[in-house]
Design an enzyme around this catalytic site. Sequence first.
Site, mmCIF file in Angstrom:
data_model
loop_
_atom_site.group_PDB
_atom_site.id
_atom_site.type_symbol
_atom_site.label_atom_id
_atom_site.label_comp_id
_atom_site.label_asym_id
_atom_site.label_seq_id
_atom_site.Cartn_x
_atom_site.Cartn_y
_atom_site.Cartn_z
ATOM 1 N N GLU A 80 0.506 -1.422 0.107
ATOM 2 C CA GLU A 80 -0.218 -0.025 -0.109
ATOM 3 C C GLU A 80 0.803 1.221 0.251
ATOM 4 O OE1 GLU A 80 -4.018 -0.353 1.733
ATOM 5 O OE2 GLU A 80 -2.696 -0.961 3.220
ATOM 6 N N HIS A 99 -0.160 5.375 7.742
ATOM 7 C CA HIS A 99 -1.554 4.651 7.297
ATOM 8 C C HIS A 99 -1.584 3.963 8.123
ATOM 9 C CE1 HIS A 99 -4.310 2.267 5.494
ATOM 10 N NE2 HIS A 99 -3.391 1.140 5.459
ATOM 11 N N HIS A 101 -4.443 1.064 10.786
ATOM 12 C CA HIS A 101 -5.671 0.390 10.947
ATOM 13 C C HIS A 101 -6.260 0.353 12.307
ATOM 14 C CE1 HIS A 101 -3.804 -2.405 7.436
ATOM 15 N NE2 HIS A 101 -4.143 -1.285 7.226
ATOM 16 N N HIS A 171 -11.433 -0.501 6.647
ATOM 17 C CA HIS A 171 -10.168 -0.665 6.481
ATOM 18 C C HIS A 171 -9.391 0.109 7.427
ATOM 19 C CE1 HIS A 171 -6.411 -0.247 3.522
ATOM 20 N NE2 HIS A 171 -6.111 -0.672 4.515
HETATM 21 ZN ZN LIG Z 1 -4.062 -0.506 5.062
#
Ligand SMILES: [Zn+2]
Length: 242
Positions: A80, A99, A101, A171
């Site tokens: 990603e 980024h 989660h 996500h």
């Molecule tokens: Zn991710």
Amino acid sequence: MNLQAPDSALVDDLVAANQILFDQGVLDAFGHVSARHDKDPSRFLLARNMAPGQVTAGDILQFAHDGTPLDAGDRRVYLERFIHGAIYRARPDVMAVVHSHSPSVVPFSVSRRAQLRPVCHMSGFLGAGAPLFEIRDTAGDASDLLVRDDRLGTALAASLGGASFVLMRGHGSTTVAPTLKLVVYRAVYAEVNAKLQMQALQLGEPEYLTDAEARAAMDSTEGQVERPWALWKEAARKRRGG
Ligand SMILES: [Zn+2]
């Protein structure tokens, strides 16, 4: 290829950011943090494909905005990475990206009713809005929800717009900031705010910060970013037994 070496202090801070975000429960085995290259704004620095809590300076690689690894050799890279490159391309003001989660944020990415909003002064940066990236609009209804190419990264950057934070449906989220220390602060407090907001929602209808309060609170708390950074860095070092 002619690659400029980044400032070693930036690499050290990026390693610390990885350790802190793991230690603070924002990243686990997954998720990542990057910084724009200090000498070449068309490149960014991101670890090779590994758990953030184990990243060292030798694991930091350079990437182009389209996600192309520039010095990875045979090392695997994050699937990603396109999240980071597309945002650096779209937002010249952004110097660092997380980024994540992190678990308390995810419910706000899927709720049809609740919107993530600032409930306390520490998360004033959310006052500018927490837009939602709906990957289905670009990838269709059978994707694995991962931002696995530059087209999806570009769509995510468009959803982020000028905000500091974007929810990613089913996500997680992506946080941006003008410095590495600030992006770590914001990613930690996005998770804190989500937890507090869920508790407040259980009590009834919360009173959120106004836009002006959020801006004023952001200015005063974010000016003190060195304090949590020093504390969290030391806590992460102790955890590793260093
Ligand atoms: Zn991710």
